[in-house]
Write a protein that holds these residues in place. Structure first.
Motif, PDB file in Angstrom:
ATOM      1  N   ARG A 157      48.611  26.604  40.902  1.00 42.25           N
ATOM      2  CA  ARG A 157      49.846  27.005  41.262  1.00 42.25           C
ATOM      3  C   ARG A 157      50.282  26.604  42.488  1.00 42.25           C
ATOM      4  N   GLU A 158      49.667  26.674  43.686  1.00 37.53           N
ATOM      5  CA  GLU A 158      49.840  26.265  44.859  1.00 37.53           C
ATOM      6  C   GLU A 158      50.479  24.762  44.775  1.00 37.53           C
ATOM      7  N   GLU A 159      49.746  24.093  44.060  1.00 40.45           N
ATOM      8  CA  GLU A 159      50.298  22.757  43.930  1.00 40.45           C
ATOM      9  C   GLU A 159      51.788  22.638  43.323  1.00 40.45           C
ATOM     10  N   LYS A 161      53.929  24.632  43.699  1.00 43.76           N
ATOM     11  CA  LYS A 161      54.977  25.306  44.578  1.00 43.76           C
ATOM     12  C   LYS A 161      55.209  23.986  45.533  1.00 43.76           C
ATOM     13  N   ASN A 162      54.137  23.352  45.902  1.00 45.70           N
ATOM     14  CA  ASN A 162      54.558  22.101  46.720  1.00 45.70           C
ATOM     15  C   ASN A 162      55.555  21.139  46.170  1.00 45.70           C
TER      16      ASN A 162
END
Length: 243
Positions: A157-159, A161-162
């Protein structure tokens, strides 16, 4: 249902949803339906009868993701479709009364995004983790991305976002077409984790649905990857909204 982006514009917003689902699960194309004394337009999941994204002629929009904060084990008492809970939102006057009034005890965890209004947009995020309700007011002036907790762990999920932040930084003149491109572009060589993903047993990104709110008008774009078709559908607003 599984990756959603929100982008504010000078005259409204662009909400885009990629649906990750088993490719044999039949979906009906977006159509207007008469529900709760209003016209609500949405693609329908033929099996459960609900949806993951919908817009009404009262200029209200709702979008669903499976899961709340983390993945979960399915329980026997999860017997009410999350896609029908989304439609229940339109039976209430606003997000606050819906969250207070809706019974989620038989519903699997979900994240529901609700938007209402033209110039003064009200944006509410509602999460149900299977035990408690969590409410967050979203700033409608800032872009944001969500990904389903049932399919993507916190690192994935953070990926996402990036990827989204990089996409935003590379182009100051973003449009609805460019946001469609974000949802169909290759962001990684890992096909199981791309925005357009594909995994075992037929689990894949089956469609992209976008709602463009533009100064009191709503346009729904639907791109079906399984049928290799796409079309736009205008959503006429009722006189009360336009007055």
């Amino acid at each position: 249902m599984c990756t959603v982006t929100y982008l504010p514009t000078q005259k409204g917003y662009i909400l885009t949803s990629s649906r990750d689902e088993y490719n044999l699960r039949t979906t009906m194309i977006p159509l207007p339906y008469q529900l709760y004394n209003q016209t609500i337009t949405f693609p329908k999941d033929e099996k459960a009868g609900g949806t993951w994204i919908a817009a009404s002629d009262s200029n209200r929009v709702a979008c669903l993701l499976n899961g709340a904060f983390e993945n979960f084990e399915h329980q026997d008492h999860y017997v009410v479709s999350r896609g029908k809970i989304l439609l229940d939102f339109f039976s209430y006057p606003d997000a606050k009364s819906f969250i207070e009034g809706i019974d989620c005890s038989q519903v699997a965890p979900f994240t529901l995004l609700m938007l209402q209004g033209v110039s003064d947009i009200k944006f509410t995020q509602f999460r149900w983790d299977g035990i408690r309700k969590f409410i967050k007011i979203i700033d409608p002036s800032k872009p944001k991305i969500w990904a389903s907790a049932t399919l993507y762990d916190i690192i994935q999920r953070e990926e996402r976002k990036n990827w989204f932040e990089k996409w935003l930084s590379n182009d100051v003149f973003l449009s609805s077409d460019k946001m469609k491109s974000f949802h169909t572009a290759n962001h990684t060589s890992d096909t199981s984790n791309n925005i357009v993903m594909k995994r075992d047993q037929g689990l894949q990104t089956v469609s992209v649905t976008q709602i463009l709110s533009n100064q009191g008008s709503l346009l729904m774009h639907y791109h079906d990857f399984i049928q290799n078709s796409k079309f736009d559908l205008n959503i006429p607003l009722c006189d009360q909204v336009l007055s």
